[in-house]
Design a protein around this motif. Structure first.
Motif, mmCIF file in Angstrom:
data_model
loop_
_atom_site.group_PDB
_atom_site.id
_atom_site.type_symbol
_atom_site.label_atom_id
_atom_site.label_comp_id
_atom_site.label_asym_id
_atom_site.label_seq_id
_atom_site.Cartn_x
_atom_site.Cartn_y
_atom_site.Cartn_z
ATOM 1 N N THR A 99 -4.959 -0.568 -3.062
ATOM 2 C CA THR A 99 -5.875 0.405 -2.479
ATOM 3 C C THR A 99 -6.867 -0.276 -1.542
ATOM 4 O O THR A 99 -7.549 -1.218 -1.947
ATOM 5 N N SER A 151 -3.197 5.812 -3.294
ATOM 6 C CA SER A 151 -4.417 5.041 -3.091
ATOM 7 C C SER A 151 -5.529 5.786 -3.818
ATOM 8 O O SER A 151 -5.844 6.915 -3.458
ATOM 9 N N GLU A 166 -8.299 1.949 4.315
ATOM 10 C CA GLU A 166 -7.055 2.709 4.132
ATOM 11 C C GLU A 166 -7.401 4.173 3.891
ATOM 12 O O GLU A 166 -8.161 4.496 2.984
ATOM 13 N N TYR A 218 0.862 -1.185 0.000
ATOM 14 C CA TYR A 218 0.000 0.000 0.000
ATOM 15 C C TYR A 218 0.897 1.233 0.000
ATOM 16 O O TYR A 218 2.109 1.120 0.206
#
Lengths: 325, 749
Positions: free
Chosen positions: B237, B208, B189, B30
């Protein structure tokens, strides 16, 4: 949000811990599980320079005794260990049940009995990050001059929000406080004061070492928690009741403690008086619930409108009493 | 479809997710896992005031300011505007602020702790101007806070003539007013990016996000650089739900500005509080309905006034409004419809994309209104709907002729059967008459959701997908459509494998990177499967055609023969690629001026049934059971599809009963997960998902869109059930215990 920089000390004994605190003075802070302190530090609600960890102290991690003689629970015992301890489960089911309502399993694995008993008071204007609080010029509890809950008030109205507190007060638990000056044991009820800022009758340098649950001699207790979800939330109302019932069914003594509505747990003597003297019938229960309703004056500083929280006092007291009937 | 074909089919099978193993093992990277040499950390100084004029910015004492990179509006090389639909939203406020949390100054430093301390030391003095916080205040032009009249966009849909109906004496007229609140997407996230930017290399951003080419377009304007100097790469993401549709253009711009000025890579990751308070939420709405029905229960006229609160800047409000408008009249046939729709400005942070995109708001209002009209007619809610369900050959509010097979009555029957609706409806009515303090109710909603961009949107987008076969026969899909947890990679691979009759494992999906994938459009609007998936299918088939045209591959082939053909073709001609570009299906015509025509290539159709209990002592409403029946064309991946529905329903339960954004002077006061109450596992009912599959000829393997549909139905179904339980037809969400107490408590005392 990040933690500010701080010194982290890990003493090996209680004696070392309190000495370190004596040295650190006002800039020092004990920590056990850290589930309350660290988020608060990230938001700069609390900004100790020295954090003294008592999580690993063996002396604080024991549960000893049983219902006959009373049980001593170390302040560093995790909530999960408390809930799962066979003696607690067998002899103090109300304590296990109340602890089970605290937060989530993950946080209960870290959070401790002592941490819950000393949990910082909470308020919508205080439990915010630094930038948000700066946007309202801060508040009385931290960095500001105004209580946004009750502007004009010289008192902070942040709310007692720990689930174990009303129950410990109701059952007459005692707490042992240790410092370099020695130790003292006081009633849990005497630990709390009705001020959202200085919410404890505990000197800054005193370490909460353990909580002593009274011997079982006919009393029973329960705790009911109002929250929105099936899991996870702080109480917006807590009702703890302890009843001492005679063989014939007459209530000999009662304690009714409300949590989540004021800076300290609130005892309701009128409700207790209503309950004592006869068997727990509908009328006594109704009068006790009414007395609690009158006494409960939540302010607009937690989630949910205060009227709903006040209105919920009656049914929650009734539910608690119903369970003990 | 033949028996043998079905058995070999990859579509319809729950194959393992393409990126599942990496996510489960922690190998997935990520954005916050990304570290570049010399990288520094960025932070954003924001307005704490809803509206005002910036008087002064002070950099306080105790911070080594010469060590920090400080960016204000003056440092912007190109246009200080986030390129979206309009260019009204600045990257950094220079003179005026129009909402709390509006970015004003950017800071960066190698020490994360110092940059936070520095942020706290910046004091922005703002002279307040009178703000506007509600739809009513904005519509009444209490203050003009945007443009000439506070209106971002308005639409008028006219079908037939409603005005001629009101005066008819054979109709009953029912009016109603409905409100929905803001909602936070709460992806796991938070928003975050890493940027490298300098005059030599141009600008590269990792982040993201849902829509790499939106960020690409925005950075071109911000830096005034040619498009080849801008590169945007999506990192793994952790959810989007629309919350990473437009906002990444903002945070990417911020990081890139800091990188540009400092000459160092910059990372900005929002924490949860900043993400909740500063980024977009679902548009609050106010809808007024006026409905005329004949005595035999047929809709004669629907007049709908639909208004959404867009917050301080236009962002995507025009298109959110559009989708809400087109869905406002629902899956019913009505000869006369007028929809007046408007997106207005307030001084809240801009509202934006969120799963459903305007439709959950207008469908909530419509379904509550349909229940109300049924009651006025003394018809059951289901019978009233049965008499009005749209059928093949009939027209929607925008006069789109429904050409696909649609059977709403069949879906309704199926949903009732699965939920035991009729039995429970009767039983609850009897039980509720008793003295018990817990009342039960069951209710439903019937609705549709259009897949793909609205109207001519897909034609404008001109999406392109590529497929490349390497010499070892592996097929690589090149698209900018992002995997955000919903299964893009998996279904694309299934579609391509199915088209080429290859193993699922032979297909890979390339990481969305504007330097190497074509623009397949944004990952929004339930378009990824139906629209982009179709392009994947045709691009994949293009590879086969090339190989067959070159005489390297027979009509029927084995995997080895495919590999051999690829090897020989790449040896002779180099890279083997095939591209496919969107073309509207035949007969899809849209008139943007009149807002009339074929709004969507296809709709998904659904009936959701909710069962609730309401505790009359605590006023606590809980969803106890849920049945979701839908027709979404062919289901590509049954587990992912059911997951989409379950997740959407859970989000819908939150929208209906739990998630209230507490506003204080335009600021979110509960920007934490402790008191922004989303349902937890204990609050979500069993969700029983059922698909009716009617293959759609223009979708890949017959599939339509699915992602947003499940957001539309839960709230009206739940409030319909609450109505049976309590006898009160509530008209707003979120419906909190306080609201129930207000109505029911008064009635009881």
């Amino acid at each position: 949000m990040r933690l500010p920089k701080f010194a982290y000390l890990a003493p090996r004994t209680v004696a070392d811990a309190v000495k370190m605190m004596g040295d650190a003075g006002w800039e020092g802070q004990f920590v056990a599980g850290g589930t309350d302190l660290y988020p608060n530090m990230k938001r700069r609600q609390q900004t100790p320079k020295t954090v003294i960890s008592v999580a690993r102290l063996a002396e604080l991690n024991e549960i000893s005794g049983d219902g006959k003689s009373g049980v001593r629970v170390g302040a560093g015992v995790s909530l999960t260990d408390l809930i799962e301890h066979p003696v607690i489960v067998r002899d103090y089911p109300s304590v296990a049940a109340a602890a089970r309502t605290i937060s989530t399993p993950v946080l209960r694995n870290m959070g401790t009995v002592g941490g819950n008993l000393l949990l910082d008071t909470r308020c919508n204007y205080y439990d915010q990050n630094y930038e948000w609080r700066r946007g309202i010029n801060f508040c009385l509890k931290k960095d500001g001059d105004v209580c946004w809950v009750a502007p004009g008030s010289q008192k902070c109205w942040a709310v007692q929000s720990a689930d174990l507190v009303p129950l410990m007060v109701a059952i007459g638990a005692r707490v042992r406080l240790v410092s370099t000056l020695g130790e003292r044991v006081i009633d849990a009820a005497a630990l709390y004061r009705d001020d959202g800022i200085n919410y404890l009758h505990k000197r800054h340098d005193e370490l909460l070492a353990d909580v002593q649950l009274p011997a079982l001699n006919g009393w029973r207790a329960t705790y009911k928690k109002l929250r929105r979800r099936g899991a996870f939330d702080f109480p917006v109302l807590g009702v703890a009741v302890r009843l001492d019932v005679e063989r014939g069914g007459a209530v000999r003594a009662a304690k009714v403690i409300l949590g989540g509505i004021a800076p300290a747990p609130v005892e309701v003597p009128d409700a207790e008086a209503a309950l004592v003297g006869g068997s727990l019938d509908d009328e006594r229960m109704r009068r006790a619930a009414e007395a609690c309703y009158v006494k409960a004056r939540p302010l607009d500083n937690t989630d949910f409108v205060m009227n709903w929280r006040k209105q919920m006092t009656k049914p929650y007291v009734l539910r608690a009493l119903e369970e003990l009937r | 479809m033949s028996e043998a074909r079905q058995q070999s089919s990859i579509v319809g099978r729950p194959v393992p997710r393409k990126e599942g193993r990496a996510k489960v093992t922690g190998a997935a990277r990520y954005v916050d896992d990304l570290t570049l040499p010399g990288m520094i950390y960025g932070a954003t100084v924001r307005s704490t005031v809803a509206r005002g004029r910036i008087k002064n910015i002070t950099f306080g004492e105790g911070v080594p300011w010469d060590e920090l990179t400080v960016v204000t509006a003056r440092d912007i090389p190109g246009a200080n505007a986030v390129a979206l639909i309009l260019l009204d939203q600045p990257y950094l406020a220079s003179e005026f602020v129009n909402h709390p949390e509006e970015p004003i100054v950017l800071l960066a430093h190698p020490d994360k702790h110092l940059v936070e301390r520095a942020r706290r030391a910046v004091l922005v003095e703002i002279e307040p101007l009178p703000p506007v916080f509600t739809i009513e205040e904005s519509a009444a032009k209490k203050e003009i806070v945007w443009g000439e009249d506070n209106t971002f966009k308005s639409y008028l849909v006219e079908k037939g003539n409603v005005d001629e109906v009101w005066s008819r004496d054979d109709v009953l007229i029912v009016e109603g007013e409905y409100r929905t609140g803001a909602q936070e997407q709460l992806y796991i996230e938070t928003n975050g990016v890493v940027a490298v930017a300098n005059a030599d290399e141009g600008v590269t951003v990792w982040g993201s996000m849902q829509c790499p080419y939106y960020v690409h377009k925005a950075l071109i304007k911000l830096f005034d650089l040619p498009e080849e100097k801008i590169r945007v790469i999506q990192t793994e993401t952790g959810g989007g739900f629309g919350g990473k549709e437009e906002y990444p253009s903002m945070i990417a711009g911020h990081a890139a500005l800091l990188a540009w000025k400092s000459g160092q890579p910059v990372k900005i990751i929002y924490d949860r509080a900043e993400d909740m308070a500063a980024t977009t939420k679902r548009h609050p709405s106010l809808t007024r309905h006026r409905t005329a029905v004949t005595r035999d229960g047929k809709l004669a006229a629907q007049e709908i006034e639909f208004t959404v609160d867009g917050g301080a800047y236009a962002t995507l409000s025009a298109v959110v409004l559009s989708r809400g408008t087109i869905h406002a009249a629902g899956p019913y046939y009505c000869p006369n419809v007028r929809i007046n729709a408007r997106a207005v400005a307030t001084n809240a942070p801009p509202h934006g994309a969120f799963r459903g995109f305007g439709a959950p708001q207008s469908i909530f209002a419509l379904e509550r209104q349909m229940d109300k009209v049924a009651r006025a007619l003394d018809l059951s809610a289901e019978e009233f709907r049965r008499r009005n369900f749209i059928r093949e050959g009939e027209t929607t509010a925008t006069e789109q002729i429904i050409r696909e097979k649609v059977d709403m009555a069949g879906l309704l029957a199926r949903a009732f059967e699965l939920s035991g609706y009729e039995e429970k409806r009767g039983r609850f009515a009897r039980e509720n008459a008793g003295r018990g303090k817990v009342k039960r109710g069951i209710g439903f909603a019937t609705f549709m959701h259009g897949a793909g961009f609205t109207g001519s949107g897909e034609v404008f987008l001109q999406s392109i997908v590529g497929c490349e076969a390497s010499s070892d026969g592996r097929v690589h899909i090149l698209a900018a459509s992002t995997e955000i947890g919903q299964g893009t990679n998996t279904i694309f691979a299934q579609i391509a494998a199915e088209a080429l009759k290859l193993d699922y494992d032979m297909v890979e999906v390339s990481r969305p990177d504007t330097a190497s994938v074509p623009n397949s459009g944004p990952t929004v609007a339930s378009r990824t499967c139906m629209i982009v998936g179709k392009l994947v299918e045709s691009a994949a088939l293009g590879l086969r055609q090339t190989l067959q045209g070159a005489g390297l591959l027979a009509e029927v082939y084995t995997a080895d023969e495919w590999r051999e053909a690829c090897r020989r073709h790449t040896e002779r001609h180099g890279a083997l690629k095939s591209f496919s570009q969107y073309k509207a299906p035949p007969d899809v015509v849209w008139d943007d001026g009149k807002y009339r025509g074929d709004a969507y290539g296809a709709f998904a159709w659904a009936v959701y049934v909710a069962e609730v209990s309401v505790d009359l002592v605590t006023y606590d409403a809980r969803v106890e059971d849920f049945v979701a029946v839908q027709e979404v064309g062919r289901v590509i991946h049954p587990v992912l599809a059911a997951g989409q529905i379950e997740g959407g329903v859970a989000q819908g339960v939150g929208y209906a009963l739990y998630e209230r954004v507490a506003w204080r002077e335009g600021r979110m006061a509960n920007s934490q997960m402790t008191n922004y109450i989303m349902p937890t596992a204990l609050d979500v009912p069993p969700i029983r998902v059922h698909f009716e599959e009617t293959p759609y000829p223009y979708g890949p393997a017959g599939a339509k869109g699915i992602g947003e549909l499940p957001m539309d139905g839960p709230a009206p179904a739940i409030l319909s059930a609450v109505e049976q339980a309590t006898g009160v037809a509530f008209t707003h969400i979120p419906l909190m215990p306080e609201d129930l107490m207000k109505e029911l408590g008064d009635a009881r005392d």
